[in-house]
Design a protein around this motif. Structure first.
Motif, short mmCIF file in Angstrom:
data_model
loop_
_atom_site.label_atom_id
_atom_site.label_comp_id
_atom_site.label_asym_id
_atom_site.label_seq_id
_atom_site.Cartn_x
_atom_site.Cartn_y
_atom_site.Cartn_z
N ALA A 80 40.72 40.15 46.52
CA ALA A 80 40.86 41.52 46.03
C ALA A 80 42.32 41.94 46.15
CB ALA A 80 39.97 42.47 46.84
N THR A 120 39.48 42.34 41.43
CA THR A 120 38.82 41.32 42.24
C THR A 120 38.67 40.06 41.40
OG1 THR A 120 36.61 42.08 41.62
CG2 THR A 120 37.53 42.96 43.69
N VAL A 172 32.81 37.13 45.04
CA VAL A 172 34.18 37.64 45.09
C VAL A 172 34.91 36.94 46.23
CG1 VAL A 172 35.59 39.68 45.54
CG2 VAL A 172 33.57 39.87 44.09
#
Length: 160
Positions: free
Chosen positions: A62, A52, A59
């Motif tokens: 991913a 990630t 975040v």
């Protein structure tokens, strides 16, 4: 009788040239498209073969990892992930396809479990692995005594 194909260095050079161009293009697109420069942080896990990327603690991307191999700094040697019994199965992805590609096409660096570290040879092996496994990009991380080399697949923006 050995029915493996003989190594044809010019064929290897052609494979490397095509893989290098493909990797260079895909790497640039991956970095530009997803903004993977500047103040970006990343975390990866071999247990679930995930990576990630985050910015300011959020975040935003991913992906799935395949461990290609590792360089032992003290020993100055490369070890393919398929030959490293300490890695979790999830981290190996389809790396066996790279080994088989080498066997089937007479490219010995791919089915050798390991070899002395030569930066150019490691770079070639990484790029050919990326091509064989149709990776979106390459990633690497280092500790004091080991460099880990990954392929990145299935990138997916994370809604924030």
């Amino acid at each position: 009788m050995d029915d493996r194909p003989n190594h044809d260095h010019s064929a290897w050079e052609e494979v490397v040239l095509a893989a290098r161009e493909r990797a260079r293009t895909r790497q640039a697109v991956m970095i530009e498209r997803f903004g993977l420069s500047g103040d970006v942080r990343y975390e990866w896990s071999m247990d679930d073969a995930r990576i990630t990327w985050s910015r300011a603690g959020k975040v935003f991307l991913a992906g799935r990892l395949t461990v290609i191999g590792s360089v032992s700094i003290p020993r100055q040697s490369w070890l393919w992930s398929w030959a490293n019994e300490s890695l979790p199965p999830a981290a190996l992805g389809e790396i066996e396809r790279v080994r088989r590609f080498g066997e089937e096409n007479g490219h010995p660096v791919l089915p050798w479990p390991g070899f002395d570290y030569h930066p150019e040879l490691v770079a070639e092996a990484r790029m050919v692995a990326a091509s064989v496994l149709d990776a979106e990009g390459l990633w690497a991380d280092s500790t004091d005594d080991v460099q880990l080399h990954f392929l990145v697949h299935d990138l997916d923006p994370v809604a924030g």
